[in-house]
Design an enzyme around this catalytic site. Structure first.
Site, PDB file in Angstrom:
ATOM      1  N   HIS A 155       0.913  -1.376  -0.145  1.00 44.09           N
ATOM      2  CA  HIS A 155      -0.003   0.211   0.108  1.00 44.09           C
ATOM      3  C   HIS A 155       0.906   1.295  -0.083  1.00 44.09           C
ATOM      4  O   HIS A 155       0.450   2.229   0.260  1.00 44.09           O
ATOM      5  CB  HIS A 155      -0.908  -0.025   1.062  1.00 44.09           C
ATOM      6  CG  HIS A 155      -1.557  -1.082   1.352  1.00 44.09           C
ATOM      7  ND1 HIS A 155      -2.816  -1.881   0.993  1.00 44.09           N
ATOM      8  CD2 HIS A 155      -1.212  -2.356   2.315  1.00 44.09           C
ATOM      9  CE1 HIS A 155      -3.310  -3.069   1.170  1.00 44.09           C
ATOM     10  NE2 HIS A 155      -2.239  -3.205   2.056  1.00 44.09           N
ATOM     11  N   SER A 285      16.036  19.316 -16.014  1.00 47.34           N
ATOM     12  CA  SER A 285      14.983  20.344 -15.889  1.00 47.34           C
ATOM     13  C   SER A 285      15.468  21.682 -16.534  1.00 47.34           C
ATOM     14  O   SER A 285      16.714  22.052 -16.482  1.00 47.34           O
ATOM     15  CB  SER A 285      14.613  20.570 -14.658  1.00 47.34           C
ATOM     16  OG  SER A 285      13.734  21.752 -14.576  1.00 47.34           O
TER      17      SER A 285
END
Length: 481
Positions: A155, A285
């Protein structure tokens, strides 16, 4: 290619030259010519005297279609509105001695469908070696890191420890299933053969004056000359479009495998535990110079979604075919079949690049384990206290209180997990103070992960790759963009 026209990024930007060539116009039309030559040769061998050696020799000299002939065929198609007949006329002009016998007895699907089946087979012959090498490189990674403990996640919440190598076997196992499915799909591909307009072979029966044996022999001869081992015994005008489902389904399934694996790597990159390769001059970036974005894995996820969606194209096309055929399959198949194989090719090339240079950061992994392991070790600590004469219930309450205090430090104060320090400072736990280091050894929390990994790679993977040893190489894989 004109810069003023849209071109699919699958071929213009990402896919390999070899895969792009299979679905190129030149290769398609040249394959049609090969099929017409094969038909003529087979008809001659079976007994059609009208097929001359001169016609066959002329066709053999002009199998590779030229740019000029492609343009001529385009002009012809604009007049006749039929692509196959446009190319029959163009090929006939180039080969006047054969003009009268090109396409003899055949329907358009003799060339279009048989060519597509050849493309599917040959495309799989490009994909399968790439998948084999992804598996081979990832299996080496699994062995290298089979013993390195790492925090497991369920999870996406901290769970019991596993190892870096064991986690990669989860990817490997699915890739092995993809290899099985793709090989099976490749081996199942046959030819449509020479079946005539509605699959009854009526035109060929007429050519051979009602001789059924010669019609069967013709079909068998075409299969042999084209290097296949069978033709589908029953067709309408087309081969059943269910074959396209069988061909594309393993590729869509591969997309699911690739997406899961690439997503895991993206999450691990965020955790700074594992990264995909990052080239020396690569820019992450345009604004944030420090960024090391997982662009390869992001590309895999992006294109894997597209690949998964293509299954619906072939499913719906197969489902809505009427009787012997309708033409609503034509336009969509020109898009979906090349797209499926081009996309799978890109995914495998990218995965090959990724698995050739995965970067592991053991110190980051160790630090994260240390931050979570004290909580996971509580059961071991309780058992050790019981072995030293303590009460399980009393110990459980003592460690529950200390665990909540340590959790508050982590969650509310942003501090480090200090549960072990609290245990060391609590007189109740004095009987096991000297054992704490051993009780907190990460290698004792991974179960059989190292042994499972080694056995899986050396037995299961090795057995699966046995037939593919000639494909395995250590060539560097550099992505073009």
């Amino acid at each position: 290619m004109s810069n003023d026209k849209y071109a699919t990024p699958l071929s213009s930007r990402y896919a390999s030259d070899e895969m792009s060539k299979i679905f190129s116009l030149r290769h398609r039309f040249s394959t049609w010519r090969k099929l017409w030559l094969t038909l003529a040769k087979a008809e001659k061998e079976v007994g059609l005297e009208m097929i001359t050696d001169e016609a066959i020799a002329e066709m053999e000299k002009h199998l590779e279609i030229t740019d000029e002939e492609i343009e001529d065929a385009k002009k012809e198609e604009a007049i006749v509105r039929h692509d196959v007949m446009a190319h029959v006329h163009t090929f006939g002009k180039t080969c006047p001695a054969a003009a009268g016998i090109i396409h003899l007895g055949a329907t358009s699907c003799y060339v279009t469908d048989n060519a597509d089946l050849i493309f599917l087979r040959d495309a799989y012959d490009i994909l399968i070696p790439k998948l084999v090498n992804v598996i081979d490189r990832l299996s080496k990674f699994a062995l290298e890191y089979k013993d390195l403990p790492v925090l497991g996640w369920t999870h996406f919440q901290p769970a019991q420890l596993t190892t870096v190598g064991k986690r990669s076997t989860l990817w490997l196992q699915e890739l092995l299933w993809d290899l099985r499915n793709m090989q099976r799909a490749r081996d199942d591909i046959g030819l449509r053969g020479a079946k005539g307009t509605t699959g009854t072979q009526a035109s060929f029966l007429s050519l051979f004056h009602g001789n059924h044996d010669k019609v069967d022999e013709l079909d068998e001869k075409i299969v042999e000359l084209l290097g296949f081992d069978h033709a589908y015994p029953c067709t309408g005008q087309t081969y059943s479009r269910k074959i396209d489902i069988d061909a594309v389904a393993p590729l869509s399934s591969l997309g699911a495998t690739a997406h899961k694996m690439a997503t895991d790597i993206r999450l691990l990159a965020n955790l700074k535990e594992i990264e995909e390769p990052f080239e020396k001059s690569q820019i992450g970036s345009s604004a944030m110079a420090y960024k090391r974005n997982p662009m390869r894995s992001e590309r895999v996820c992006s294109l894997a979604r597209h690949l998964g969606s293509l299954y619906q194209d072939v499913f719906q096309t197969s489902a809505v075919q009427w009787f012997e055929r309708t033409l609503d399959d034509s336009a969509i198949r020109r898009i979906s079949l090349p797209s499926a194989f081009l996309t799978a090719d890109i995914l495998l090339s990218t995965l090959l690049n990724i698995t050739s240079g995965l970067v592991v950061y053991p110190k980051v992994i160790e630090r994260r384990i240390k931050s979570e392991l004290p909580f996971m070790a509580t059961e071991n600590i309780i058992m050790a206290m019981v072995e030293n004469g303590g009460s399980r219930q009393d110990c459980h309450e003592e460690i529950r209180v200390l665990s909540h205090q340590a959790a508050a430090v982590v969650k509310e104060q942003g501090g480090d997990n200090d549960l072990i320090e609290r245990i060391k400072n609590t007189e109740y736990f004095k009987p096991i103070w000297d054992d704490l280091e051993k009780l907190l050894d990460p290698s004792t929390f991974v179960g059989r992960a190292p042994q499972q990994t080694e056995k899986f790679v050396k037995v299961t993977v090795a057995e699966a790759l046995k037939p593919y040893q000639s494909y395995i190489n250590d060539e560097a894989v550099k992505l073009s963009v």
